[in-house]
Design a protein around this motif. Sequence first.
Motif, PDB file in Angstrom:
ATOM      1  N   MET A   1      49.027   0.169  29.636  1.00 22.32           N
ATOM      2  CA  MET A   1      48.172  -0.635  28.789  1.00 22.32           C
ATOM      3  C   MET A   1      48.044   0.007  27.412  1.00 22.32           C
ATOM      4  O   MET A   1      47.930   1.221  27.316  1.00 22.32           O
ATOM      5  N   LEU A   2      48.038  -0.803  26.412  1.00 22.25           N
ATOM      6  CA  LEU A   2      47.897  -0.325  25.039  1.00 22.25           C
ATOM      7  C   LEU A   2      46.506  -0.655  24.525  1.00 22.25           C
ATOM      8  O   LEU A   2      45.974  -1.733  24.797  1.00 22.25           O
ATOM      9  N   ARG A   7      48.472  -0.947  19.649  1.00 22.10           N
ATOM     10  CA  ARG A   7      49.256  -2.178  19.491  1.00 22.10           C
ATOM     11  C   ARG A   7      49.478  -2.497  18.010  1.00 22.10           C
ATOM     12  O   ARG A   7      50.571  -2.849  17.604  1.00 22.10           O
ATOM     13  N   VAL A  30      58.421  -0.471  23.524  1.00 27.02           N
ATOM     14  CA  VAL A  30      57.110  -0.189  24.109  1.00 27.02           C
ATOM     15  C   VAL A  30      56.248  -1.450  24.130  1.00 27.02           C
ATOM     16  O   VAL A  30      55.557  -1.724  25.123  1.00 27.02           O
ATOM     17  N   CYS A  33      57.440  -3.541  26.996  1.00 27.31           N
ATOM     18  CA  CYS A  33      57.054  -2.922  28.267  1.00 27.31           C
ATOM     19  C   CYS A  33      55.575  -3.151  28.557  1.00 27.31           C
ATOM     20  O   CYS A  33      55.178  -3.303  29.716  1.00 27.31           O
ATOM     21  N   ALA A  34      54.761  -3.203  27.507  1.00 34.41           N
ATOM     22  CA  ALA A  34      53.317  -3.382  27.676  1.00 34.41           C
ATOM     23  C   ALA A  34      52.975  -4.779  28.192  1.00 34.41           C
ATOM     24  O   ALA A  34      51.874  -4.996  28.689  1.00 34.41           O
ATOM     25  N   THR A  35      53.935  -5.722  28.113  1.00 36.44           N
ATOM     26  CA  THR A  35      53.678  -7.069  28.634  1.00 36.44           C
ATOM     27  C   THR A  35      53.856  -7.135  30.141  1.00 36.44           C
ATOM     28  O   THR A  35      53.619  -8.172  30.747  1.00 36.44           O
ATOM     29  N   ARG A  57      60.118   4.506  27.382  1.00 37.98           N
ATOM     30  CA  ARG A  57      58.885   4.254  28.121  1.00 37.98           C
ATOM     31  C   ARG A  57      58.301   5.586  28.599  1.00 37.98           C
ATOM     32  O   ARG A  57      57.103   5.839  28.460  1.00 37.98           O
TER      33      ARG A  57
END
Length: 102
Positions: A1-2, A7, A30, A33-35, A57
């Motif tokens: 999680m960002l 973000r 990144v 990947c955060a999605t 990552r």
Amino acid sequence: MLSEGERRVLEGWANRRKTAQGLAKRARIVLECATGQSNSAVARKLGVARSTVNMWRARFLAGWLDGLADEPRPAVPRTITDAQVEEVVVRTLEEVPEGATH
């Protein structure tokens, strides 16, 4: 999680024209990947190898935003010392050669 701040930083790196292309690609990796997508899906979407996604990552998880920076690369060892550089600069600026100008 960002976090929202992370973000924003990553989106800035990914979209700014003057960002180094390598850093921009890492930021896009990144962000994707955060999605919650798999490494394979991110790799296909961005046109990079799955191992590249795995590496960035992991580096992000280990060092957060600092983990995306380029690491220093090994170089040829210096052949002259700082003292030698200083000596040349001093001689150039403070001494006048015989029968000549600087």
